[in-house]
Design a protein around this motif. Structure first.
Motif, PDB file in Angstrom:
ATOM      1  N   ALA A 246       2.569  10.201 -10.487  1.00 41.54           N
ATOM      2  CA  ALA A 246       1.057  10.320 -10.722  1.00 41.54           C
ATOM      3  C   ALA A 246       0.167   9.831  -9.654  1.00 41.54           C
ATOM      4  O   ALA A 246      -1.076  10.015  -9.807  1.00 41.54           O
ATOM      5  N   ALA A 247       0.554   9.006  -8.798  1.00 42.85           N
ATOM      6  CA  ALA A 247      -0.417   8.398  -7.859  1.00 42.85           C
ATOM      7  C   ALA A 247      -1.169   9.306  -7.294  1.00 42.85           C
ATOM      8  O   ALA A 247      -0.692  10.422  -6.901  1.00 42.85           O
ATOM      9  N   GLY A 248      -2.510   9.151  -7.248  1.00 39.51           N
ATOM     10  CA  GLY A 248      -3.385  10.134  -6.517  1.00 39.51           C
ATOM     11  C   GLY A 248      -3.993  11.231  -7.423  1.00 39.51           C
ATOM     12  O   GLY A 248      -4.675  12.048  -7.038  1.00 39.51           O
ATOM     13  N   THR A 249      -3.457  11.463  -8.650  1.00 39.70           N
ATOM     14  CA  THR A 249      -3.742  12.413  -9.680  1.00 39.70           C
ATOM     15  C   THR A 249      -4.891  11.753 -10.679  1.00 39.70           C
ATOM     16  O   THR A 249      -4.819  10.663 -10.899  1.00 39.70           O
ATOM     17  N   PRO A 250      -5.337  12.717 -11.346  1.00 37.94           N
ATOM     18  CA  PRO A 250      -6.133  12.283 -12.561  1.00 37.94           C
ATOM     19  C   PRO A 250      -5.594  11.506 -13.522  1.00 37.94           C
ATOM     20  O   PRO A 250      -6.284  10.635 -14.567  1.00 37.94           O
ATOM     21  N   LEU A 251      -4.126  11.341 -13.663  1.00 38.73           N
ATOM     22  CA  LEU A 251      -3.449  10.798 -14.457  1.00 38.73           C
ATOM     23  C   LEU A 251      -3.496   9.400 -14.299  1.00 38.73           C
ATOM     24  O   LEU A 251      -3.211   8.434 -15.348  1.00 38.73           O
ATOM     25  N   VAL A 252      -4.044   8.852 -13.174  1.00 42.65           N
ATOM     26  CA  VAL A 252      -4.174   7.506 -12.802  1.00 42.65           C
ATOM     27  C   VAL A 252      -5.712   7.188 -12.454  1.00 42.65           C
ATOM     28  O   VAL A 252      -6.055   7.643 -11.286  1.00 42.65           O
ATOM     29  N   PRO A 253      -6.347   6.537 -13.260  1.00 45.14           N
ATOM     30  CA  PRO A 253      -7.783   6.198 -12.845  1.00 45.14           C
ATOM     31  C   PRO A 253      -7.769   5.592 -11.524  1.00 45.14           C
ATOM     32  O   PRO A 253      -7.169   4.622 -11.255  1.00 45.14           O
ATOM     33  N   GLY A 254      -8.878   5.784 -10.977  1.00 42.96           N
ATOM     34  CA  GLY A 254      -9.155   5.034  -9.660  1.00 42.96           C
ATOM     35  C   GLY A 254      -9.992   4.076  -9.648  1.00 42.96           C
ATOM     36  O   GLY A 254      -9.617   3.023  -8.819  1.00 42.96           O
ATOM     37  N   GLU A 255     -10.491   3.839 -10.718  1.00 40.92           N
ATOM     38  CA  GLU A 255     -11.473   2.687 -10.969  1.00 40.92           C
ATOM     39  C   GLU A 255     -10.527   1.266 -11.359  1.00 40.92           C
ATOM     40  O   GLU A 255      -9.561   1.587 -12.029  1.00 40.92           O
ATOM     41  N   ARG A 256     -10.832   0.222 -10.426  1.00 40.96           N
ATOM     42  CA  ARG A 256     -10.068  -0.724 -10.596  1.00 40.96           C
ATOM     43  C   ARG A 256      -9.588  -1.294 -12.034  1.00 40.96           C
ATOM     44  O   ARG A 256      -8.489  -1.661 -12.339  1.00 40.96           O
ATOM     45  N   PHE A 257     -10.533  -1.645 -12.849  1.00 40.38           N
ATOM     46  CA  PHE A 257     -10.237  -2.128 -14.231  1.00 40.38           C
ATOM     47  C   PHE A 257      -9.395  -1.062 -14.924  1.00 40.38           C
ATOM     48  O   PHE A 257      -8.535  -1.529 -15.603  1.00 40.38           O
ATOM     49  N   GLU A 258     -10.088   0.196 -14.809  1.00 34.13           N
ATOM     50  CA  GLU A 258      -9.289   1.181 -15.629  1.00 34.13           C
ATOM     51  C   GLU A 258      -7.903   1.327 -14.993  1.00 34.13           C
ATOM     52  O   GLU A 258      -6.891   1.513 -16.200  1.00 34.13           O
ATOM     53  N   GLN A 259      -7.574   1.347 -13.925  1.00 32.07           N
ATOM     54  CA  GLN A 259      -6.059   1.467 -13.572  1.00 32.07           C
ATOM     55  C   GLN A 259      -5.352   0.136 -13.959  1.00 32.07           C
ATOM     56  O   GLN A 259      -4.420   0.438 -14.390  1.00 32.07           O
ATOM     57  N   ALA A 260      -5.767  -1.054 -14.156  1.00 32.17           N
ATOM     58  CA  ALA A 260      -5.134  -2.256 -14.436  1.00 32.17           C
ATOM     59  C   ALA A 260      -4.990  -1.983 -16.283  1.00 32.17           C
ATOM     60  O   ALA A 260      -4.135  -2.379 -16.802  1.00 32.17           O
TER      61      ALA A 260
ATOM     62  N   GLY B  18       0.779  -1.322   0.159  1.00 32.19           N
ATOM     63  CA  GLY B  18       0.114  -0.144   0.037  1.00 32.19           C
ATOM     64  C   GLY B  18       0.888   1.235   0.042  1.00 32.19           C
ATOM     65  O   GLY B  18       0.485   2.342  -0.656  1.00 32.19           O
ATOM     66  N   GLU B  19       2.074   1.034   0.720  1.00 33.80           N
ATOM     67  CA  GLU B  19       3.124   2.320   0.489  1.00 33.80           C
ATOM     68  C   GLU B  19       3.469   2.766  -0.731  1.00 33.80           C
ATOM     69  O   GLU B  19       3.722   2.101  -1.746  1.00 33.80           O
ATOM     70  N   ARG B  20       3.284   4.011  -1.017  1.00 35.61           N
ATOM     71  CA  ARG B  20       3.490   4.634  -2.577  1.00 35.61           C
ATOM     72  C   ARG B  20       4.785   4.249  -3.131  1.00 35.61           C
ATOM     73  O   ARG B  20       4.870   3.797  -4.328  1.00 35.61           O
ATOM     74  N   PHE B  21       5.955   4.486  -2.342  1.00 36.26           N
ATOM     75  CA  PHE B  21       7.250   4.102  -3.071  1.00 36.26           C
ATOM     76  C   PHE B  21       7.339   2.309  -3.278  1.00 36.26           C
ATOM     77  O   PHE B  21       7.716   2.059  -4.246  1.00 36.26           O
ATOM     78  N   GLU B  22       6.905   1.614  -2.305  1.00 32.90           N
ATOM     79  CA  GLU B  22       6.840   0.099  -2.446  1.00 32.90           C
ATOM     80  C   GLU B  22       6.053  -0.335  -3.532  1.00 32.90           C
ATOM     81  O   GLU B  22       6.415  -1.261  -4.344  1.00 32.90           O
ATOM     82  N   GLN B  23       5.204   0.356  -3.784  1.00 34.28           N
ATOM     83  CA  GLN B  23       3.955   0.030  -4.711  1.00 34.28           C
ATOM     84  C   GLN B  23       4.616   0.367  -6.255  1.00 34.28           C
ATOM     85  O   GLN B  23       4.563  -0.306  -7.159  1.00 34.28           O
TER      86      GLN B  23
END
Lengths: 205, 205
Positions: free
Chosen positions: B77-91, A85-90
């Motif tokens: 980009a973690a947590g920004t709109p550049l990474v979709p939050g929805e599970r399938f879209e992120q994968a 879950g940690e940002r760098f580790e992920q």
């Protein structure tokens, strides 16, 4: 979770990664087999319905299709301890998964496929011309892993993650591609640690 | 965020991806240049201190080092709109990023490097023997993108994501590798859409 179908060629390490991830998290998964040696993933129907890239594995989630083995593992394991879950580790886990697809798989998996499945006598000149470079590239990848694993039990964060699963898949059968794992004792000890984890299933299972 | 340093060779599309991600999210980043044509990422010091794999880019976050361009983009980009939050879209975003490193970069970026940087006259026989296959592989990757982008503005989820940034980097300079982008009008329109996004910076910036 919706009904999951793995479109696969079961001897492929890329397909095995997904089965191993599912086994570790206790997620049932339906399996549908295609023989890549007979071109069954290049038929018009496969290209239209499953993957326009003509490759397995593809994880089908309800009526949606997800190609790329490591993306499918990420989908399956989201929210489980296999994804830190940690940002760098992920991000560091993904670093090893990209390393696997760029530095490890094109060398080790390709040599295994050429030597153990296609057969050395059936290779064309362009393939033969790449054997030496792929052997060197694969050994460099194994050496990098071996050095990283000196003093570490797992690749990232001190516990099993998708990074280990992604790299376990073709490393544990690297000898079929002509690699000598006895040169990499840190890798061998790590393979044994992965195999001792609860839920582990073998490639042939 | 901690102090960020990008260890890079600025003409590399893999390094540009990270600068472009940082620009889109407004994240300042310090840059440190290495000339890969002079072996500056294979020195004992670089291998010991920055990346044992001898490659750029590496994103340094405080005293931690993150190799692999797409992993570095994911971290930023973690947590920004550049990474979709929805599970399938992120994968699915990761699916395109793995496709980029497996099917796109080794063909398109490598031909660009060989033809525009190393020079056709300086290639060895093993490299020359791979040109035809890499041209075909690169064209197959561009065709797949072109067909996927028919009727879509972006690769995943209807908006700009890291999938677009990862694939933009080497696609927009593919002609330096001998590819004809006029064959892929859907790709050309998508390149223009990425370039029109607020925050966009050019590769040479």
């Amino acid at each position: 979770m919706q009904n999951l179908i793995l479109h696969e060629y079961s001897p492929s390490g890329n397909c095995y990664k997904i089965r191993l991830t599912a086994a570790f998290i206790g997620q049932p998964i339906e399996r549908r087999e295609y023989d890549i040696l007979k071109g069954e993933t290049r038929t018009p129907q496969f290209l239209a319905d499953v993957n326009a890239n003509g490759r397995i594995p593809v994880l089908q989630i309800g009526d949606r299709f997800l190609p790329e083995s490591n993306a499918a593992c990420f989908y399956l394991a989201a929210g489980t301890p296999l994804v830190p879950g940690e940002r760098f580790e992920q991000a560091d886990m993904l670093r090893w998964m990209f390393f696997e697809q760029y530095n490890h798989e094109p060398n080790i998996a390709t040599l295994r496929f050429w030597l153990a499945y296609v057969g050395a006598d059936n290779l064309n000149d362009a393939q033969r011309g790449q054997i030496e470079a792929k052997k060197a590239g694969g050994d460099a990848a194994l050496k990098l892993m071996d050095e990283h694993l000196a003093g570490r039990d797992y690749l990232v964060g001190g516990r099993l993650s998708l990074a280990d699963i992604a790299l376990y898949a073709y490393t544990h059968v690297a000898e079929e591609g002509g690699f000598d794992l006895a040169l990499y004792p840190g890798v061998q000890a790590w393979l044994a640690r992965v195999e001792a984890q609860p839920g582990y299933v073998a490639m042939a299972a």
